[in-house]
Design an enzyme around this catalytic site. Structure first.
Site, short mmCIF file in Angstrom:
data_model
loop_
_atom_site.label_atom_id
_atom_site.label_comp_id
_atom_site.label_asym_id
_atom_site.label_seq_id
_atom_site.Cartn_x
_atom_site.Cartn_y
_atom_site.Cartn_z
N ASP A 12 2.93 23.61 -16.13
CA ASP A 12 2.89 24.38 -17.22
C ASP A 12 1.80 24.29 -17.89
OD1 ASP A 12 5.03 25.54 -16.33
OD2 ASP A 12 6.47 23.89 -16.79
N LYS A 34 4.43 24.17 -8.65
CA LYS A 34 4.67 24.74 -9.29
C LYS A 34 3.60 25.49 -10.69
CE LYS A 34 8.75 25.18 -12.12
NZ LYS A 34 8.08 26.12 -13.45
N ASP A 62 6.06 30.65 -9.43
CA ASP A 62 7.54 30.48 -9.99
C ASP A 62 6.85 32.42 -11.10
OD1 ASP A 62 9.73 30.91 -10.93
OD2 ASP A 62 9.16 28.81 -12.55
N LEU A 63 7.29 33.34 -10.43
CA LEU A 63 7.31 34.50 -10.84
C LEU A 63 8.31 35.34 -11.53
CD1 LEU A 63 3.91 35.68 -9.42
CD2 LEU A 63 4.16 34.77 -11.54
N LYS A 64 9.29 35.29 -10.69
CA LYS A 64 10.41 35.49 -11.32
C LYS A 64 10.38 36.38 -11.69
CE LYS A 64 12.73 31.08 -13.82
NZ LYS A 64 11.43 30.67 -13.94
N ASP A 67 13.01 43.53 -10.99
CA ASP A 67 12.37 44.79 -11.19
C ASP A 67 12.99 45.84 -10.45
OD1 ASP A 67 11.20 47.53 -12.29
OD2 ASP A 67 9.08 46.25 -12.54
N THR A 117 19.08 27.75 -17.14
CA THR A 117 19.77 27.26 -17.80
C THR A 117 19.65 27.11 -19.02
OG1 THR A 117 17.67 25.29 -17.52
CG2 THR A 117 19.44 25.24 -16.03
N ARG A 178 15.36 14.05 -14.66
CA ARG A 178 14.84 13.42 -16.21
C ARG A 178 14.47 11.60 -15.49
NH1 ARG A 178 12.50 16.77 -17.62
NH2 ARG A 178 12.50 17.44 -18.82
N GLN A 187 15.88 20.44 -22.57
CA GLN A 187 17.25 20.23 -21.40
C GLN A 187 17.98 20.31 -21.50
OE1 GLN A 187 16.16 21.99 -18.67
NE2 GLN A 187 13.68 21.00 -17.71
N GLY A 207 8.55 18.16 -14.00
CA GLY A 207 7.53 18.72 -15.73
C GLY A 207 6.43 17.77 -16.57
N ARG A 208 7.63 17.58 -17.84
CA ARG A 208 6.68 17.15 -18.77
C ARG A 208 6.76 15.30 -18.30
NH1 ARG A 208 10.08 20.76 -22.52
NH2 ARG A 208 11.09 20.83 -20.98
O1 C5P Z 1 9.14 19.85 -18.16
P1 C5P Z 1 10.35 19.77 -17.48
O2 C5P Z 1 10.34 19.01 -16.19
O3 C5P Z 1 11.75 20.69 -18.18
O4 C5P Z 1 9.78 21.36 -16.60
C1 C5P Z 1 11.50 22.11 -15.74
C2 C5P Z 1 10.63 23.29 -15.27
O5 C5P Z 1 11.46 23.98 -14.27
C3 C5P Z 1 9.48 23.93 -16.69
O6 C5P Z 1 8.53 24.77 -15.36
C4 C5P Z 1 10.35 25.10 -16.79
O7 C5P Z 1 10.48 26.08 -16.81
C5 C5P Z 1 11.61 25.12 -15.18
N1 C5P Z 1 12.80 25.67 -15.56
C6 C5P Z 1 13.49 24.75 -15.81
N2 C5P Z 1 15.04 25.81 -15.95
C7 C5P Z 1 14.95 26.58 -15.06
C8 C5P Z 1 14.85 27.42 -14.29
C9 C5P Z 1 13.11 26.90 -14.78
O8 C5P Z 1 13.66 24.14 -16.22
N3 C5P Z 1 16.58 27.03 -14.94
#
Ligand code: C5P
Length: 234
Positions: A12, A34, A62-64, A67, A117, A178, A187, A207-208
């Site tokens: 990200d 991703k 991940d373009l979601k 349309d 979420t 996590r 989250q 991610g983080r």
């Molecule tokens: O940093 P973190 O682990 O929270 O990143 C989770 C990734 O998953 C982010 O790219 C976030 O946009 C994505 N995501 C999410 N919840 C969703 C769909 C995608 O956290 N329902």
């Protein structure tokens, strides 16, 4: 992808150089990267090709997409040239839209995002959904499967219910993972990596809990990715 830990690194960032560093630090410990709207709108298909060319990693694009079917079909055809392993579309775009994406890119696992979420019960009522998030997500997952999607994105709390609904052949991918004691950032509901896999997920988007270690250097970030890998092989 199966021999590597089932982690999809959420890259990200809008900065190609940072993305390159993050992938370099974790390559071999992740199954895919991703790249989402933030990276794609800033760095475009060329940025994606740079990452793929340098590291040979599988791509979760991940373009979601959401349309009319014709537009999604054409956009899917364009991005299929990047050979993503997974490409996300919103399940709420409906069966015709999902099938249009599937038909445009038969080699790509069209991956349906169920309920974001970030949306709670009241938010769903506001946009016209009559059922709570869990039931709405399961319903959308079934719809997506019937329309030809091969993978589903859902929260870890929903994955057991969705696994039961869609059966074993659909790939389930969950964010919101996590390590114990890490904190949840923004989250709402989180699970440990091991519990998420036990609940039915095939891949975890992280991610983080990995990328935030970049500030301490490449080896700290690699160590964070390795801790996830170890947790999943215990
Ligand atoms: O940093 P973190 O682990 O929270 O990143 C989770 C990734 O998953 C982010 O790219 C976030 O946009 C994505 N995501 C999410 N919840 C969703 C769909 C995608 O956290 N329902």
């Amino acid at each position: 992808m199966s021999s590597k830990p089932p982690i999809i690194l959420a890259v990200d960032t809008s900065d190609l150089h940072i993305a390159q560093n993050w992938v370099k630090a974790t390559v071999g410990l992740i199954s895919a990267v991703k790249l989402g709207l933030e990276f794609f709108t800033a760095c475009g298909p060329e940025g994606v090709k740079r990452i793929q060319g340098e590291f040979g990693v599988d791509l979760f694009l991940d373009l979601k997409l959401h349309d009319i079917p014709t537009t999604v079909s054409k956009a899917t055809l364009e991005v299929s040239l990047l050979k993503p392993k997974f490409l996300t579309v919103h399940a709420s775009g409906g069966s015709k839209m999902i099938t249009a994406a599937v038909n445009s890119a038969p080699a790509v696992d069209i991956t349906a995002v169920t309920i974001l979420t970030s949306l709670g019960k009241e938010d769903l009522v506001e946009i016209g959904f009559s059922q709570p998030p869990m039931a709405s997500a399961a319903k959308l997952a079934l719809l997506a499967k019937s329309a030809g999607a091969r993978a589903i994105v859902c929260s870890p709390q929903e994955s057991a219910t969705i696994r039961e609904a869609v059966g074993p052949e659909i790939t389930i991918i969950t964010p919101g993972v996590r390590p114990q004691g890490f904190g949840s950032d923004d989250q709402e509901r989180v699970m440990t990596a091991r519990d998420a896999i036990l609940a039915g997920a095939d891949y975890l988007v992280v991610g983080r809990p990995i990328t935030s270690f970049w500030k301490d250097g490449e080896s700290a970030m690699r160590e964070a990715a390795n801790r996830f890998a170890m947790e999943l092989t215990q």
